[in-house]
Design an enzyme around this catalytic site. Structure first.
Site, PDB file in Angstrom:
ATOM      1  N   GLU A 208       0.806  -1.233   0.000  1.00  0.00           N
ATOM      2  CA  GLU A 208       0.000   0.000   0.000  1.00  0.00           C
ATOM      3  C   GLU A 208       0.833   1.273   0.000  1.00  0.00           C
ATOM      4  O   GLU A 208       0.867   2.009   0.994  1.00  0.00           O
ATOM      5  CB  GLU A 208      -0.992   0.002   1.176  1.00  0.00           C
ATOM      6  CG  GLU A 208      -2.035  -1.095   1.063  1.00  0.00           C
ATOM      7  CD  GLU A 208      -3.303  -0.815   1.872  1.00  0.00           C
ATOM      8  OE1 GLU A 208      -3.365   0.194   2.585  1.00  0.00           O
ATOM      9  OE2 GLU A 208      -4.245  -1.611   1.754  1.00  0.00           O
ATOM     10  N   GLU A 408      -5.105  -8.326  -0.297  1.00  0.00           N
ATOM     11  CA  GLU A 408      -5.898  -8.140   0.935  1.00  0.00           C
ATOM     12  C   GLU A 408      -7.328  -7.839   0.575  1.00  0.00           C
ATOM     13  O   GLU A 408      -7.585  -7.077  -0.354  1.00  0.00           O
ATOM     14  CB  GLU A 408      -5.418  -6.933   1.766  1.00  0.00           C
ATOM     15  CG  GLU A 408      -4.142  -7.147   2.509  1.00  0.00           C
ATOM     16  CD  GLU A 408      -3.699  -5.908   3.310  1.00  0.00           C
ATOM     17  OE1 GLU A 408      -4.557  -5.076   3.680  1.00  0.00           O
ATOM     18  OE2 GLU A 408      -2.490  -5.783   3.536  1.00  0.00           O
TER      19      GLU A 408
HETATM   20  C1  PNW Z   1      -4.611  -2.020   4.992  1.00  0.00           C
HETATM   21  N1  PNW Z   1      -8.626   2.901   3.575  1.00  0.00           N
HETATM   22  O1  PNW Z   1      -4.740  -0.680   5.354  1.00  0.00           O
HETATM   23  C2  PNW Z   1      -3.259  -2.500   5.489  1.00  0.00           C
HETATM   24  O2  PNW Z   1      -2.479  -3.080   4.475  1.00  0.00           O
HETATM   25  C3  PNW Z   1      -3.338  -3.402   6.668  1.00  0.00           C
HETATM   26  O3  PNW Z   1      -2.124  -3.401   7.357  1.00  0.00           O
HETATM   27  C4  PNW Z   1      -4.518  -3.005   7.539  1.00  0.00           C
HETATM   28  O4  PNW Z   1      -4.551  -3.623   8.776  1.00  0.00           O
HETATM   29  C5  PNW Z   1      -5.764  -3.313   6.728  1.00  0.00           C
HETATM   30  O5  PNW Z   1      -5.715  -2.712   5.441  1.00  0.00           O
HETATM   31  C6  PNW Z   1      -7.058  -2.904   7.415  1.00  0.00           C
HETATM   32  O6  PNW Z   1      -7.107  -1.524   7.599  1.00  0.00           O
HETATM   33  C7  PNW Z   1      -5.754   0.140   4.901  1.00  0.00           C
HETATM   34  O7  PNW Z   1      -8.774   3.977   4.204  1.00  0.00           O
HETATM   35  C8  PNW Z   1      -5.913   1.341   5.546  1.00  0.00           C
HETATM   36  O8  PNW Z   1      -9.335   2.656   2.554  1.00  0.00           O
HETATM   37  C9  PNW Z   1      -6.864   2.263   5.113  1.00  0.00           C
HETATM   38  C10 PNW Z   1      -7.662   1.958   4.012  1.00  0.00           C
HETATM   39  C11 PNW Z   1      -7.514   0.730   3.359  1.00  0.00           C
HETATM   40  C12 PNW Z   1      -6.564  -0.161   3.816  1.00  0.00           C
END
Ligand code: PNW
Length: 502
Positions: A208, A408
């Site tokens: 990400e 993911e």
């Molecule tokens: C991901 N959004 O983060 C990360 O890769 C993980 O480490 C995390 O635990 C997981 O998703 C759940 O949050 C994100 O705002 C953070 O759309 C924010 C977003 C998406 C994914």
């Protein structure tokens, strides 16, 4: 009404046919099920043979043991210990104690029917100072984990950077603000590939880009159900636009240097690609006119990350938006950034925007989310299962990667242990079932998706939200470290065993 009854009847037959055919057809080539239903009513095919039914985690979110065996500090050790940064003052000091309990955790994944596991490697375990002298005890841990996985019949997929930058690089160079960090990342990547590449055949470079760059170096504000939601990650900086664009550039450069180092230092059969949270524009109406417009929007929304990695140049629109603040780069940088890839991994949680075709501007316009648009449990998580159809479909159509992984998808839920000892996460089952049915639809249409990793294998440290936001298919009691598979784990096991959702 009559159509509804008919559909319901068809669904019942399809479920019955699936149940009876599950064991017999597992692993067989694209069986046609329910042939007695007539041609237009036959059930959807399975996922492709060998589809990886995976689960995912990341180092800082589960490992604990922040000082064990010579590990250096990461920016997350620092950030989580800064008062006010993480909900309830939670830190990853103990987390799931996975560093010491990894054998038990691998056994748990095997019980869930997982065929693949995506974990991340903590850079400061391998290079405590970010660069220079390697720490052999650090790589030993991952080597033992990989052996345990292979013995359990679970394919290891390793992510090299899931946000835990060595603090030494932040202190010395300002972290991602400097070209020294991508250079150090290349060296670290080559070292890991050399030492694990005899057994780990799939590497993801960086997790990400969009999240750790934007949320870590400026903070992101979203409107969800009419309310603003602000998300920040380590190192918690607020950079000016020019500096932020340079951080973006250094992140993709690090990816490119990592791919080159893995090719140079690792075994020739290693496959490598990024794991980016693709910003997906979902068409509100399924006609070619609108779906084409949505594709153009998705391409532009990802210009600074997937776009430059897969096209070898920044889009004109991105550069002109940035104006005098555009990143500084060379042609050689672009060539490295666009190093050929074996696959592209995408994290897919929610539609970023809905769009319609438009005669004005770039050919599309954003359709706002209604205030009543449903969401899942975490603050930012608007629901739109069809994104698991459109994201890989658009990715293939725009950039034609050789292979695609969903690195993911998943959701948080208000999980609690019920009186009978079970955890009934009905909303997560609903989320996964509807999302993965859309992915199956994409696979059935020829989208080259090779696997899916549910986030997450178990509850863990959810960054700035701490331990209260649970994403696991396994419940973790953080006081006792007891693991309890939730209802979703049973659902996952069944779907994985028949290689199909519907
Ligand atoms: C991901 N959004 O983060 C990360 O890769 C993980 O480490 C995390 O635990 C997981 O998703 C759940 O949050 C994100 O705002 C953070 O759309 C924010 C977003 C998406 C994914």
């Amino acid at each position: 009404m009559i159509t509804q009854f008919t559909r319901l009847d068809v669904a019942k037959v399809a479920i019955a046919a699936t149940a009876t055919s599950s064991d017999a057809t597992r692993g067989a080539a694209q069986p046609v099920r329910g042939t007695d239903m007539g041609p237009e009513q036959s059930a959807a095919p399975q996922f492709p043979n060998g589809f990886y039914w995976g689960v995912a985690t990341a180092a800082y979110q589960i490992e604990g043991s922040p000082e064990a065996d010579g590990k250096g500090k990461s920016i997350w050790d620092t950030y989580a210990h800064t008062p006010g940064k993480v909900k309830n003052g939670d830190t990853g000091d103990v987390a799931n104690d996975h560093y010491r309990r990894y054998k038990e955790d691998v056994a748990m994944m095997k019980d869930m029917g997982a065929k693949a596991y995506r974990f991340s490697i903590a850079w400061p375990r391998i290079f405590p100072n970010g660069a220079g002298e390697a720490n052999p005890k650090g790589i030993d841990f991952y080597s033992r984990l990989v052996d345990e996985l292979l013995a359990a019949g679970i394919e290891p997929f390793a992510t090299l950077y899931h946000w835990d930058l060595p603090q030494a690089l932040q202190d010395k160079y300002g972290g991602w603000q400097s070209r020294e960090t991508p250079k150090a990342f290349g060296e670290y990547s080559g070292y890991v590939a050399k030492n694990l590449g005899d057994r780990v055949k799939h590497f993801f470079t960086i997790n990400e880009f969009h999240s750790f760059v934007e949320m870590g170096h400026q903070g992101v504000e979203l409107m969800v159900q009419g309310k603003p939601v602000r998300i920040e990650l380590a190192p918690g900086l607020k950079l000016e636009p020019a500096a932020l664009n340079q951080v973006r550039h250094h992140a993709v450069l690090a990816h490119g240097l990592s791919v080159q180092a893995i090719r140079a230092m690792g075994q020739p059969d290693i496959k490598v690609g990024p794991a980016e949270v693709i910003n997906t524009a979902v068409p509100v109406i399924d006609s070619p006119h609108h779906t084409k417009a949505a594709e153009a929007a998705t391409r532009e929304l990802n210009a600074a990350y997937l776009g430059v990695m897969l096209e070898g140049m920044y889009s004109d629109a991105y550069l002109s938006r940035a104006g005098k603040d555009a990143p500084k780069f060379t042609d050689e940088d672009l060539r490295a950034i666009a190093s050929p890839l074996d696959f592209v991994g995408i994290n897919v949680y929610r539609p970023i925007i809905y769009v319609m075709a438009s005669d004005d501007g770039p050919g599309y316009r954003e359709v706002p989310f209604n205030v009543s648009h449903p969401k899942m449990f975490s603050s930012w998580h608007l629901l739109g299962p069809e994104v698991l159809y459109w994201a890989p479909k658009q990715l293939q159509s725009i950039w034609e990667p050789k292979e695609i992984y969903i690195t993911e998808n998943g959701c948080a839920a208000s999980d609690q242990v019920a009186a009978d000892g079970d955890v009934y996460d009905s909303d997560r089952v609903m989320y996964l079932r509807n999302g993965l049915a859309q992915l199956q639809r994409a696979a059935a249409e020829g989208v080259r998706v090779k696997g899916n990793f549910v986030w997450s294998a178990m509850d863990n440290f959810e960054w700035s939200s701490g331990y209260g936001t649970r994403f696991g298919m396994v419940y973790v009691d953080f006081k006792t470290q007891k693991r309890t598979p939730k209802l979703s784990a049973a659902w996952f096991k069944e779907a994985a065993s028949r290689n199909a959702i519907v």
